[in-house]
Design a protein around this motif. Structure first.
Motif, PDB file in Angstrom:
ATOM      1  N   THR A   8       0.864  -1.189   0.000  1.00  0.00           N
ATOM      2  CA  THR A   8       0.000   0.000   0.000  1.00  0.00           C
ATOM      3  C   THR A   8       0.892   1.227   0.000  1.00  0.00           C
ATOM      4  O   THR A   8       1.817   1.327   0.810  1.00  0.00           O
ATOM      5  CB  THR A   8      -0.888   0.067   1.256  1.00  0.00           C
ATOM      6  OG1 THR A   8      -1.787  -1.039   1.262  1.00  0.00           O
ATOM      7  CG2 THR A   8      -1.715   1.360   1.296  1.00  0.00           C
ATOM      8  N   VAL A  11      -3.257   7.210 -10.818  1.00  0.00           N
ATOM      9  CA  VAL A  11      -4.211   6.165 -10.415  1.00  0.00           C
ATOM     10  C   VAL A  11      -4.149   4.997 -11.393  1.00  0.00           C
ATOM     11  O   VAL A  11      -4.161   3.827 -10.986  1.00  0.00           O
ATOM     12  CB  VAL A  11      -5.641   6.748 -10.311  1.00  0.00           C
ATOM     13  CG1 VAL A  11      -6.676   5.640 -10.150  1.00  0.00           C
ATOM     14  CG2 VAL A  11      -5.730   7.731  -9.139  1.00  0.00           C
ATOM     15  N   ARG A  44      -2.180  -1.137  -3.712  1.00  0.00           N
ATOM     16  CA  ARG A  44      -3.250  -0.402  -3.048  1.00  0.00           C
ATOM     17  C   ARG A  44      -2.760   1.054  -2.937  1.00  0.00           C
ATOM     18  O   ARG A  44      -1.625   1.297  -2.526  1.00  0.00           O
ATOM     19  CB  ARG A  44      -3.496  -0.993  -1.659  1.00  0.00           C
ATOM     20  CG  ARG A  44      -4.895  -0.811  -1.142  1.00  0.00           C
ATOM     21  CD  ARG A  44      -5.099  -1.570   0.165  1.00  0.00           C
ATOM     22  NE  ARG A  44      -5.043  -3.025   0.021  1.00  0.00           N
ATOM     23  CZ  ARG A  44      -5.989  -3.775  -0.548  1.00  0.00           C
ATOM     24  NH1 ARG A  44      -7.076  -3.215  -1.015  1.00  0.00           N
ATOM     25  NH2 ARG A  44      -5.848  -5.089  -0.642  1.00  0.00           N
ATOM     26  N   PHE A  45      -3.608   2.009  -3.303  1.00  0.00           N
ATOM     27  CA  PHE A  45      -3.102   3.349  -3.567  1.00  0.00           C
ATOM     28  C   PHE A  45      -3.923   4.407  -2.826  1.00  0.00           C
ATOM     29  O   PHE A  45      -5.149   4.432  -2.934  1.00  0.00           O
ATOM     30  CB  PHE A  45      -3.164   3.600  -5.085  1.00  0.00           C
ATOM     31  CG  PHE A  45      -2.416   4.813  -5.554  1.00  0.00           C
ATOM     32  CD1 PHE A  45      -1.215   5.187  -4.987  1.00  0.00           C
ATOM     33  CD2 PHE A  45      -2.918   5.585  -6.606  1.00  0.00           C
ATOM     34  CE1 PHE A  45      -0.520   6.308  -5.444  1.00  0.00           C
ATOM     35  CE2 PHE A  45      -2.233   6.693  -7.070  1.00  0.00           C
ATOM     36  CZ  PHE A  45      -1.029   7.049  -6.491  1.00  0.00           C
ATOM     37  N   HIS A  46      -3.217   5.271  -2.098  1.00  0.00           N
ATOM     38  CA  HIS A  46      -3.851   6.417  -1.430  1.00  0.00           C
ATOM     39  C   HIS A  46      -3.260   7.713  -1.984  1.00  0.00           C
ATOM     40  O   HIS A  46      -2.409   8.341  -1.347  1.00  0.00           O
ATOM     41  CB  HIS A  46      -3.631   6.348   0.081  1.00  0.00           C
ATOM     42  CG  HIS A  46      -4.488   5.334   0.777  1.00  0.00           C
ATOM     43  ND1 HIS A  46      -5.114   5.578   1.974  1.00  0.00           N
ATOM     44  CD2 HIS A  46      -4.830   4.070   0.443  1.00  0.00           C
ATOM     45  CE1 HIS A  46      -5.803   4.509   2.344  1.00  0.00           C
ATOM     46  NE2 HIS A  46      -5.628   3.576   1.435  1.00  0.00           N
ATOM     47  N   PHE A  78     -12.228   9.533  -7.629  1.00  0.00           N
ATOM     48  CA  PHE A  78     -11.344   8.411  -7.300  1.00  0.00           C
ATOM     49  C   PHE A  78     -11.532   7.817  -5.904  1.00  0.00           C
ATOM     50  O   PHE A  78     -11.123   6.688  -5.662  1.00  0.00           O
ATOM     51  CB  PHE A  78      -9.872   8.833  -7.442  1.00  0.00           C
ATOM     52  CG  PHE A  78      -9.512   9.307  -8.819  1.00  0.00           C
ATOM     53  CD1 PHE A  78      -9.654   8.453  -9.913  1.00  0.00           C
ATOM     54  CD2 PHE A  78      -9.057  10.597  -9.029  1.00  0.00           C
ATOM     55  CE1 PHE A  78      -9.326   8.877 -11.188  1.00  0.00           C
ATOM     56  CE2 PHE A  78      -8.728  11.032 -10.302  1.00  0.00           C
ATOM     57  CZ  PHE A  78      -8.857  10.182 -11.386  1.00  0.00           C
ATOM     58  N   HIS A  79     -12.103   8.544  -4.951  1.00  0.00           N
ATOM     59  CA  HIS A  79     -12.154   8.044  -3.574  1.00  0.00           C
ATOM     60  C   HIS A  79     -13.170   6.914  -3.436  1.00  0.00           C
ATOM     61  O   HIS A  79     -14.327   7.050  -3.822  1.00  0.00           O
ATOM     62  CB  HIS A  79     -12.512   9.181  -2.611  1.00  0.00           C
ATOM     63  CG  HIS A  79     -12.521   8.754  -1.174  1.00  0.00           C
ATOM     64  ND1 HIS A  79     -11.379   8.384  -0.518  1.00  0.00           N
ATOM     65  CD2 HIS A  79     -13.535   8.615  -0.280  1.00  0.00           C
ATOM     66  CE1 HIS A  79     -11.683   8.047   0.731  1.00  0.00           C
ATOM     67  NE2 HIS A  79     -12.984   8.164   0.909  1.00  0.00           N
ATOM     68  N   VAL A  91      -8.348   2.240  -3.913  1.00  0.00           N
ATOM     69  CA  VAL A  91      -7.989   3.662  -4.032  1.00  0.00           C
ATOM     70  C   VAL A  91      -8.753   4.482  -2.999  1.00  0.00           C
ATOM     71  O   VAL A  91      -9.988   4.409  -2.928  1.00  0.00           O
ATOM     72  CB  VAL A  91      -8.310   4.219  -5.447  1.00  0.00           C
ATOM     73  CG1 VAL A  91      -7.899   5.685  -5.537  1.00  0.00           C
ATOM     74  CG2 VAL A  91      -7.610   3.416  -6.529  1.00  0.00           C
ATOM     75  N   ARG A  92      -8.022   5.232  -2.201  1.00  0.00           N
ATOM     76  CA  ARG A  92      -8.607   6.203  -1.266  1.00  0.00           C
ATOM     77  C   ARG A  92      -7.872   7.526  -1.447  1.00  0.00           C
ATOM     78  O   ARG A  92      -6.640   7.539  -1.498  1.00  0.00           O
ATOM     79  CB  ARG A  92      -8.456   5.739   0.178  1.00  0.00           C
ATOM     80  CG  ARG A  92      -9.283   4.504   0.530  1.00  0.00           C
ATOM     81  CD  ARG A  92     -10.375   4.803   1.549  1.00  0.00           C
ATOM     82  NE  ARG A  92     -11.246   3.644   1.712  1.00  0.00           N
ATOM     83  CZ  ARG A  92     -11.232   2.839   2.781  1.00  0.00           C
ATOM     84  NH1 ARG A  92     -10.427   3.105   3.793  1.00  0.00           N
ATOM     85  NH2 ARG A  92     -12.042   1.807   2.851  1.00  0.00           N
ATOM     86  N   VAL A  93      -8.597   8.607  -1.485  1.00  0.00           N
ATOM     87  CA  VAL A  93      -8.012   9.928  -1.740  1.00  0.00           C
ATOM     88  C   VAL A  93      -7.909  10.716  -0.435  1.00  0.00           C
ATOM     89  O   VAL A  93      -8.745  10.567   0.455  1.00  0.00           O
ATOM     90  CB  VAL A  93      -8.886  10.694  -2.762  1.00  0.00           C
ATOM     91  CG1 VAL A  93      -8.393  12.124  -2.960  1.00  0.00           C
ATOM     92  CG2 VAL A  93      -8.908   9.947  -4.094  1.00  0.00           C
TER      93      VAL A  93
END
Ligand SMILES: [Zn+2]
Length: 454
Positions: free
Chosen positions: A122, A142, A151-153, A191-192, A200-202
């Motif tokens: 992540t 993204v 896993r991307f924030h 994107f969130h 994906v969480r922004v």
């Protein structure tokens, strides 16, 4: 029926009891951990699994969590290599002014690929340079993260305090406050993903006290809280920043941001190197998290964060590689080693145990990102984000404690990295993307940016 069974590894769970098993099995079903227990999996479980991997000789840890990064900087490494933060920034702002969708995508893909190769499952990103007509930079990142499989924030960063207003960045790389807020809200909408297991969480992330106005800080915090997303910024990185804040705002960096609503359990700060005892207490009382970036701080000669004091006070601390332009290595495992060594160099041999250093990179990072219920430990029900390290080859064979081998020894081969049960790295190779292509694209993007900067 399960997707994957790992049999025979030493497992460091990072669960509430910090359980460790010498020869255990882990079962993955539908992207989550279905079981972790000492001894081998039953014949029944093995027979019905899609894949059974003999993990004898390996150490299994939770996938590592990177809490601070600037992916676009991967293609601007190796500049101003002997400079302070402010010298380094003013050298690089004109190069960064040339970024666009294509260069950011190439940079992000390469940086993400290398993060994966160093055990990261992540990662956050803090993108704060949005030149006019540069295209959809956040979308480029993204899509790169989706391609690599991490896993991307991503955070929507920003700068609105240009040199003409007393800020550090040139006016050419800052944005108008209203444009920032509109684009930030747009990023959250597009994107969130607040649902469990999200890839994906922004978060919302104005850059720093010396590149952002107080008005933007305040309004960005209000916007983030309206949408229930987290807040991130740089704080207390250098003594230059401390002087800037005292001169311009008559306050320390911590007091300044607290007055703007920027301490809280939905906020995490990169660096937090120069904190007083009172600042540490404010971080603890408000639940504010810290992204500790030991290599970057050392590379820029900024100082060493007070990690033992922060942990003792109850502050959530994770690790970050920071932007690759101030940490050319961009290796998350290396941060674990540096966190342990630098804490001891600063505060003595009992400042940070090897297990506590590994905790920073796993459970600590998960806490900082508000996802300790889903990632950061190897427990039934959690997402199957796992790193399997090979400990029976030349650099590590025969070492008494595999955790010490991982934290203090040479980087071991990464046998397997899975994110949500999906294999991303196997035997030290990315399997989701072509590594050679990522390297070629990064080289080409680096050349393009230098040409544009003249
Ligand atoms: Zn940074």
């Amino acid at each position: 029926m399960s997707d994957l069974v790992l049999d025979g590894a030493t497992v460091v769970t990072m669960d509430a009891d910090r359980s460790e098993y010498a020869a255990a099995h882990v079962v993955v079903t539908d992207g989550r951990i279905a079981a972790v227990a000492p001894g081998p999996a039953t014949q029944d479980v093995r027979r019905t699994a899609d894949r059974v991997l003999d993990a004898t000789g390996c150490l299994l840890t939770p996938g590592l969590v990177n809490t601070h990064q600037h992916l676009y900087q991967w293609v601007t490494r190796g500049h101003a290599v002997d400079s302070t933060l402010f010298q380094w920034l003013t050298t690089l702002y004109p190069v960064w002014a040339g970024i666009d969708e294509e260069t950011v995508r190439a940079s992000a893909a390469a940086a993400l690929g290398w993060l994966a190769r160093t055990g990261c499952t992540t990662t956050t990103d803090h993108h704060y340079v949005f030149p006019r007509r540069a295209g959809d930079l956040l979308a480029a990142e993204v899509s790169a993260a989706a391609e690599v499989g991490l896993r991307f924030h991503p955070t929507r960063g920003s700068m609105d305090l240009g040199a003409s207003q007393g800020g550090l960045p040139p006016d050419s790389v800052v944005e108008d406050l209203d444009d920032v807020l509109t684009a930030t809200e747009d990023a959250i909408t597009r994107f969130h993903d607040p649902t469990p297991g999200a890839m994906v969480r922004v978060a919302v992330a104005p850059c720093s006290p010396f590149s952002v106005t107080a008005k933007l800080m305040t309004e960005a915090a209000e916007l983030a809280r309206r949408h229930g997303v987290r807040l991130h910024t740089h704080l207390a990185e250098t003594t230059d920043e401390e002087h800037f804040c005292r001169e311009r705002f008559g306050a320390s960096p911590t007091d300044y941001v607290e007055s703007l609503g920027w301490l809280g359990d939905d906020v995490w700060m990169a660096h937090a190197v120069h904190l007083s005892d009172a600042d540490v207490a404010r971080f603890a009382a408000t639940g504010t998290g810290v992204a500790h970036c030991p290599s970057s701080n050392a590379r820029l000669g900024a100082g060493i964060a007070r990690v033992p004091e922060l942990r003792a006070a109850g502050v959530a601390v994770g690790l970050g590689v920071d932007g690759a332009a101030s940490n050319e290595a961009g290796s998350l495992l290396e941060e674990v080693r540096h966190a342990a060594l630098f804490a001891r160099a600063r505060s003595g041999p009992d400042a940070l145990t090897v297990r506590n250093a590994l905790e920073l990179a796993t459970l600590g990072g998960a806490q900082v990102l508000g996802r300790a219920d889903e990632i950061g430990s190897v427990e039934p029900g959690k997402l199957a984000d796992l790193a399997l390290w090979r400990m029976d080859t030349l650099p590590h064979a025969g070492i008494a404690d595999p955790v010490a081998a991982l934290v203090l020894g040479s980087p071991p081969p990464l046998q397997l990295l899975v994110v949500g049960g999906r294999t991303v790295v196997e035997r030290d190779r990315l399997v989701t993307v072509d590594e050679e292509r990522l390297a070629r694209d990064a080289e080409s993007a680096a050349r393009t940016l230098l040409r544009r900067a003249g």
